[in-house]
Design a protein around this motif. Structure first.
Motif, PDB file in Angstrom:
ATOM      1  N   ILE A  56       0.825  -1.202   0.000  1.00  0.00           N
ATOM      2  CA  ILE A  56       0.000   0.000   0.000  1.00  0.00           C
ATOM      3  C   ILE A  56       0.866   1.263   0.000  1.00  0.00           C
ATOM      4  N   GLY A  57       2.182   1.080   0.079  1.00  0.00           N
ATOM      5  CA  GLY A  57       3.103   2.217  -0.018  1.00  0.00           C
ATOM      6  C   GLY A  57       3.168   3.059   1.222  1.00  0.00           C
ATOM      7  N   ARG A  86      -1.363   7.856  -3.376  1.00  0.00           N
ATOM      8  CA  ARG A  86      -2.472   8.263  -2.535  1.00  0.00           C
ATOM      9  C   ARG A  86      -3.807   8.057  -3.237  1.00  0.00           C
ATOM     10  N   ALA A  87      -3.794   8.270  -4.550  1.00  0.00           N
ATOM     11  CA  ALA A  87      -5.028   8.085  -5.309  1.00  0.00           C
ATOM     12  C   ALA A  87      -5.459   6.627  -5.332  1.00  0.00           C
ATOM     13  N   ILE A  88      -4.502   5.721  -5.148  1.00  0.00           N
ATOM     14  CA  ILE A  88      -4.834   4.299  -5.139  1.00  0.00           C
ATOM     15  C   ILE A  88      -5.274   3.851  -3.751  1.00  0.00           C
ATOM     16  N   ARG A  89      -4.583   4.402  -2.739  1.00  0.00           N
ATOM     17  CA  ARG A  89      -4.898   4.021  -1.358  1.00  0.00           C
ATOM     18  C   ARG A  89      -6.330   4.395  -0.991  1.00  0.00           C
ATOM     19  N   GLY A  90      -7.045   3.449  -0.437  1.00  0.00           N
ATOM     20  CA  GLY A  90      -8.411   3.733  -0.028  1.00  0.00           C
ATOM     21  C   GLY A  90      -9.388   3.571  -1.169  1.00  0.00           C
ATOM     22  N   LYS A  91      -8.879   3.733  -2.409  1.00  0.00           N
ATOM     23  CA  LYS A  91      -9.756   3.630  -3.574  1.00  0.00           C
ATOM     24  C   LYS A  91      -9.689   2.219  -4.151  1.00  0.00           C
ATOM     25  N   LEU A 170     -14.240  -0.303   3.005  1.00  0.00           N
ATOM     26  CA  LEU A 170     -15.077  -0.740   1.875  1.00  0.00           C
ATOM     27  C   LEU A 170     -15.691   0.421   1.100  1.00  0.00           C
ATOM     28  N   LEU A 171     -15.542   1.662   1.589  1.00  0.00           N
ATOM     29  CA  LEU A 171     -16.276   2.812   1.044  1.00  0.00           C
ATOM     30  C   LEU A 171     -16.211   2.935  -0.468  1.00  0.00           C
ATOM     31  N   HIS A 172     -15.012   2.822  -1.003  1.00  0.00           N
ATOM     32  CA  HIS A 172     -14.851   3.068  -2.441  1.00  0.00           C
ATOM     33  C   HIS A 172     -14.842   1.771  -3.244  1.00  0.00           C
ATOM     34  N   ARG A 173     -15.416   0.718  -2.677  1.00  0.00           N
ATOM     35  CA  ARG A 173     -15.446  -0.584  -3.345  1.00  0.00           C
ATOM     36  C   ARG A 173     -14.062  -0.971  -3.862  1.00  0.00           C
ATOM     37  N   PRO A 174     -13.094  -1.125  -2.970  1.00  0.00           N
ATOM     38  CA  PRO A 174     -11.737  -1.432  -3.433  1.00  0.00           C
ATOM     39  C   PRO A 174     -11.673  -2.835  -4.034  1.00  0.00           C
ATOM     40  N   LYS A 175     -10.653  -3.065  -4.844  1.00  0.00           N
ATOM     41  CA  LYS A 175     -10.495  -4.404  -5.416  1.00  0.00           C
ATOM     42  C   LYS A 175      -9.738  -5.301  -4.463  1.00  0.00           C
ATOM     43  N   LEU A 176      -8.995  -4.654  -3.518  1.00  0.00           N
ATOM     44  CA  LEU A 176      -8.194  -5.438  -2.591  1.00  0.00           C
ATOM     45  C   LEU A 176      -8.242  -4.799  -1.205  1.00  0.00           C
ATOM     46  N   ILE A 177      -8.472  -5.618  -0.194  1.00  0.00           N
ATOM     47  CA  ILE A 177      -8.378  -5.128   1.182  1.00  0.00           C
ATOM     48  C   ILE A 177      -7.280  -5.911   1.882  1.00  0.00           C
ATOM     49  N   ILE A 178      -6.391  -5.180   2.555  1.00  0.00           N
ATOM     50  CA  ILE A 178      -5.362  -5.832   3.348  1.00  0.00           C
ATOM     51  C   ILE A 178      -5.775  -5.731   4.808  1.00  0.00           C
ATOM     52  N   CYS A 179      -5.965  -6.867   5.458  1.00  0.00           N
ATOM     53  CA  CYS A 179      -6.375  -6.858   6.862  1.00  0.00           C
ATOM     54  C   CYS A 179      -5.200  -7.309   7.711  1.00  0.00           C
ATOM     55  N   ASP A 180      -4.724  -6.412   8.569  1.00  0.00           N
ATOM     56  CA  ASP A 180      -3.560  -6.734   9.397  1.00  0.00           C
ATOM     57  C   ASP A 180      -4.020  -7.133  10.793  1.00  0.00           C
ATOM     58  N   GLU A 181      -4.133  -8.423  11.053  1.00  0.00           N
ATOM     59  CA  GLU A 181      -4.566  -8.954  12.355  1.00  0.00           C
ATOM     60  C   GLU A 181      -5.846  -8.288  12.838  1.00  0.00           C
ATOM     61  N   PRO A 182      -6.881  -8.240  12.001  1.00  0.00           N
ATOM     62  CA  PRO A 182      -8.040  -7.427  12.375  1.00  0.00           C
ATOM     63  C   PRO A 182      -8.850  -7.977  13.540  1.00  0.00           C
ATOM     64  N   THR A 183      -8.674  -9.231  13.893  1.00  0.00           N
ATOM     65  CA  THR A 183      -9.506  -9.761  14.983  1.00  0.00           C
ATOM     66  C   THR A 183      -8.687 -10.116  16.214  1.00  0.00           C
ATOM     67  N   THR A 207     -14.337  -8.822  -3.590  1.00  0.00           N
ATOM     68  CA  THR A 207     -13.096  -8.160  -3.206  1.00  0.00           C
ATOM     69  C   THR A 207     -12.033  -9.203  -2.883  1.00  0.00           C
ATOM     70  N   ALA A 208     -10.827  -8.930  -3.342  1.00  0.00           N
ATOM     71  CA  ALA A 208      -9.733  -9.804  -2.935  1.00  0.00           C
ATOM     72  C   ALA A 208      -9.269  -9.380  -1.547  1.00  0.00           C
TER      73      ALA A 208
END
Lengths: 567, 323
Positions: A56-57, A86-91, A170-183, A207-208
């Motif tokens: 994610i840079g 930045r334009a990619i991050r979150g989008k 999920l706001l911008h319907r991303p193609k990929l979500i990276i979850c870092d130890e979310p639970t 979503t991947a």
């Protein structure tokens, strides 16, 4: 075959330190198809989180991507100028972090935070942003989203906060979500809910997902493929079922063997053993006065701990006049009776806020109960009077966080010797030898006595904490989540250490934990706590095989299970 | 909320009462104002008449009770020196100090905080290092010396700035203010700058430390991961989160500057409260001293109350009655 969504090749992210380059990520390659779920598993320091941040840079100084490429739908991300990243991050790629307490800004409403995330990539009016925020909250199953949108993060529970974080991701319907130890920071039952929801959302939206975790079982329940990382490299990658049931690499096997859920209760865990530790020093006092093994020993009777805010003069007057309301009493522990027999391990299981740690602290004489008694061998643990103090050294505590529980400015030799010297167990002259014996008994080099806590890893510190508690020669040890903050392989070592020392010293343990599999492995009997009360009590095997109370059933059902190999 | 305010009011009352007793006894323990007030060759009769007139013949506790009784009626007594009501005297001097202090503190905050945030955002850049060097200088240079240097350079050498006084004033709501005229502003610039220097450095360091810490936090990482621009991250997240310690210091500094701008006011002969209190101490003008010190106590109480209320505005976790 279509082009992969994400293609990572030979990624190297290094950190310049005063002692040379730290190769946090060192040649990682993998690819991810549209809608695929990849589990990235490893222990702390394996570079799994840094891999996520590299994609994610968001690598902070002094880290940098040394070489390699990250291609998103064929577009190279490494070396992209900051504003394009930045334009990619979150989008297109978004991220969810471990601790929902830390990620959301405590001074902004949820609605504002969602609006900021929306405004980052599109122009929206305030009303529209609010509407979108409500929809986003509804999507992650937050009830009454039109009201909750104006809440602040502290008004939500941990699980709800993590849902909000997921909604933002999920706001911008991303193609990929990276979850870092979310639970990781959540209770098992909440974790189970979030896992189920995540699975459903990902499947529905296509979503991947890259799911980073130290916990093999949660990964197993979610991922299509699993990659196991160690020291910055992927040592094994394959379909989730293959990796977890037919591991090829030694390290994967070791990780799996270290799990208490895969071993017979009470036995040493496979990978944790290996080191033969020295015997602990002998007891200074005779044990003749103690009751026989199996007899009631630490008896807790009708113990409660209530917290209430004290009021000043004006406040009391206002309450009497009806202008203000009395704040409700918090019943952390509410009328608990239990008996620890001599030589047994009693597990206290509960989720956060159940009062289990408070109970442990009262049992150890750290603070007095509001009502009720704690007696060890018939004698009270704390003195009477308005300011009770602990009057026995026979109960000692091992705390959860070995980073916070050791004084960073003391040498570990002094940390261990402090209590025994103060209570006359050993003289100052003997202390050096005594400490050395304990250090080797917990599997550490006796020469470490001159060092400071920060020179040790988490597992080593927990060993020091155990040595400190046992050097007081207690009969009862209250273990408050002693392995909760440790990696599985270290956890296995500590569990083995506890099993061994308990046998050699005839210790009685009050073992407080949220981890059902660790409790199952270590404990003879178990009590289940819920909101300050005991809801179920019994032999460990019996409770796990045949839970009676609804809460126990729910708790057991929520534990993620590893797929078992057909043998 | 109501209970909170009542509680604070109650506390304020106790503090003011304790303060009045302390100040009254303290001030009455030093010197004899009669020696300063009347010429040594006055007759014994005149002497006795003056002592009786000011009530100085009564025992201390009776004097205190008389003082308290007058205080309830809002009367601080007559100044020995100026021979006018103390309240009127102080009110005539307050606006000068108020505008000077506010200008100094606002300048320190409005300029210092953004600079500090920048220094925390880019801790390793040359500009940031320069900012930090300046702030250390601001801490260590004594106020009086810096003031003298300002006068030397701008008033004496260049002659482009006035060396002292308030300049021409304009009456607003019946009170004279300098900041409404160009001449007044010119007169205000140097003393305000002098007064602001220390606070300016303090704000820079506080803002920098807070920002540095926050830039590594998960909140900022998460905001960045959501694609927020760096400016939004700084202005919406970081600034809000570092504001609590900043407001605390702002309040403390505002209070202490209002009360103790003495040095600057003396150097720039600014006719404010600081000069008044120095004059009244040298001439043992007891009523002025007492009233001034009580005003200071009151100021701190009010400022602290405002700061506490601001906390609740800034941080929802501190609000009572969580929804």
């Amino acid at each position: 075959m279509t082009a992969p969504l994400l293609d990572v090749t030979d990624l190297k992210t290094w950190f310049a330190t005063s002692r040379g380059e730290l190769k946090a990520v060192d040649g990682v390659s993998f690819s991810l198809a549209q809608g695929e779920v990849l589990g990235l598993v490893g222990e702390s320091g394996s570079g799994k989180s840094i891999t996520g941040f590299s994609i994610i840079g968001l690598i902070d100084e002094p880290g940098r991507i040394v070489s390699g490429s990250v291609q998103l739908e064929g577009r190279e991300l490494v070396g992209l100028p900051a504003h394009e990243l930045r334009a990619i991050r979150g989008k297109t790629i978004s991220m969810v972090f471990q601790d929902p307490m830390m990620t959301l800004n405590p001074v902004l409403t949820i609605g504002t935070q969602i609006r900021l995330a929306l405004e980052a990539h599109e122009k929206v009016s305030v009303e529209e942003a609010r509407k979108r925020a409500i929809d986003a909250l509804a999507q992650v199953r937050i009830t009454e989203p039109d009201k909750k949108v104006d809440y602040y993060p502290h008004q939500f529970s941990g699980g709800m906060r993590q849902r909000v974080a997921i909604a933002i991701a999920l706001l911008h319907r991303p193609k990929l979500i990276i979850c870092d130890e979310p639970t990781t920071a959540l209770d098992v039952s909440v974790q189970a809910e979030i896992l189920a929801e995540m699975k459903e959302l990902v499947a529905r939206l296509g979503t991947a997902l890259i799911w980073i975790s130290h916990d093999l079982a949660t990964v197993a329940s979610l991922a299509d493929r699993v990659a196991v990382m160690r020291r910055g490299e992927i040592v094994e990658m394959g379909s989730a079922l293959d990796v977890l049931t037919r591991p090829q690499h030694e390290y994967t096997k070791a990780l799996l063997d270290a799990l208490p859920s895969r071993a017979k209760p009470g036995q040493l865990l496979l990978r944790g053993s290996g080191v033969t530790d020295a015997s602990p020093p002998g007891r200074r006092q005779s044990t003749a006065s103690l009751p026989p093994l199996g007899a009631p020993y630490l008896v807790i009777e009708g113990v409660s701990k209530h917290y209430q805010k004290s009021h000043g003069l004006i406040e009391s007057l206002a309450i009497k006049a009806g202008w203000a309301e009395q704040e409700p009493v918090v019943r952390a522990v509410d009328g608990i009776s239990l008996t620890l027999r001599r030589g047994e391990v009693l597990g206290v299981v509960g989720e956060s806020g159940s009062g289990k740690s408070t109970l442990g602290r009262m049992a150890a004489g750290i603070f007095p109960p509001t009502s009720g008694t704690v007696r060890l061998n018939g004698k009270p643990v704390m003195s009477e009077g308005p300011r009770p103090s602990k009057i026995t050294t026979s109960v000692q505590t091992i705390f959860q966080d070995p980073f916070a529980s050791l004084n960073g400015r003391m040498r570990i030799g002094d940390i261990i010797a402090e209590g025994p010297i103060a209570h006359g167990l050993v003289s100052r002259a003997e202390a050096g030898d005594y400490v050395a014996q304990w250090l080797s008994a917990v599997g550490l080099d006796p020469g470490f006595a001159r060092r400071f806590p920060h020179q040790f890893s988490g597992g080593q510190r927990q060993r020091i904490a155990i040595a400190r508690a046992l050097a007081m020669q207690p009969d009862v040890v209250v273990c408050d989540e002693p392995v909760a903050s440790l990696d599985v392989s270290i956890q296995a070592q500590i569990i083995n250490l506890l099993i061994r020392l308990r046998r050699e010293l005839d210790l009685s343990l009050l073992f407080i934990s949220h981890d059902l599999s660790v409790v199952r492995h270590l404990c003879d009997r178990v009590v289940i706590m819920y909101r300050g009360k005991i809801v179920e009590e019994g032999e460990a095997a019996e409770i796990y095989a045949n839970p009676q109370h609804d809460y126990t059933k729910r708790l057991l059902a929520a534990v993620p299970v590893l797929p078992q190999a057909a043998e | 909320m109501l209970v909170f305010l009542l509680q604070r009011l109650w506390q304020a009352l106790i503090v003011v009462l304790a303060m009045s007793a302390l100040v009254f006894c303290g001030v009455y323990a030093v010197g004899n104002p009669i020696d300063v007030l009347i010429s040594p060759d006055a007759t014994q009769d005149i002497r006795a008449a003056v002592i009786a007139k000011y009530g100085l013949d009564l025992p201390l506790w009776q004097q205190y009770l008389v003082f308290l009784r007058r205080l309830i009626g809002g009367d601080f007594g007559q100044s020995f020196v100026y021979n006018m009501p103390v309240s009127q005297l102080i009110l005539s001097r307050l606006p000068a100090t108020l505008e000077l202090t506010l200008a100094a503190v606002l300048f320190a905050s409005l300029v210092g905080i953004p600079i500090g945030v920048y220094a925390g955002y880019r801790p390793n850049s040359i500009v940031s290092r320069a900012i930090m060097a300046v702030s250390i200088l601001g801490f260590s240079v004594p106020t009086f010396w810096f003031g003298l240097m300002l006068i030397m350079v701008f008033a004496v050498q260049c002659g482009c700035m006035p060396a002292g006084g308030r300049g021409s004033t304009v009456s607003l709501f019946g009170v004279e203010f300098s900041f409404l005229t160009l001449d007044g502003l010119q007169h205000m610039l140097l003393p305000a700058l002098n007064l602001a220097l220390f606070k300016f450095s303090l704000m820079i360091r506080l803002a920098r430390a807070g920002t540095r810490e926050l830039m590594l936090s998960d909140t900022v990482k998460f905001a960045r991961a959501a694609g927020l621009s760096e400016f939004t991250v700084l202005s919406r997240h970081v600034l809000r989160l570092i504001s609590i310690p900043l407001v605390t210091v702002f309040g403390l500094e505002l209070g202490s500057t209002l009360a103790f701008a003495v040095v600057t006011e003396t150097i720039f002969s600014w006719p404010g409260l600081g000069k008044l209190i120095i004059d009244s101490i040298t001439s043992l003008d007891r009523p002025v001293m007492v009233a001034y010190l009580m005003l200071v106590a009151l100021l701190f109480i009010v400022i602290n109350l405002v700061v506490d209320l601001t906390y609740a505005v800034l941080d929802p976790r501190l609000r009572k009655g969580r929804g």
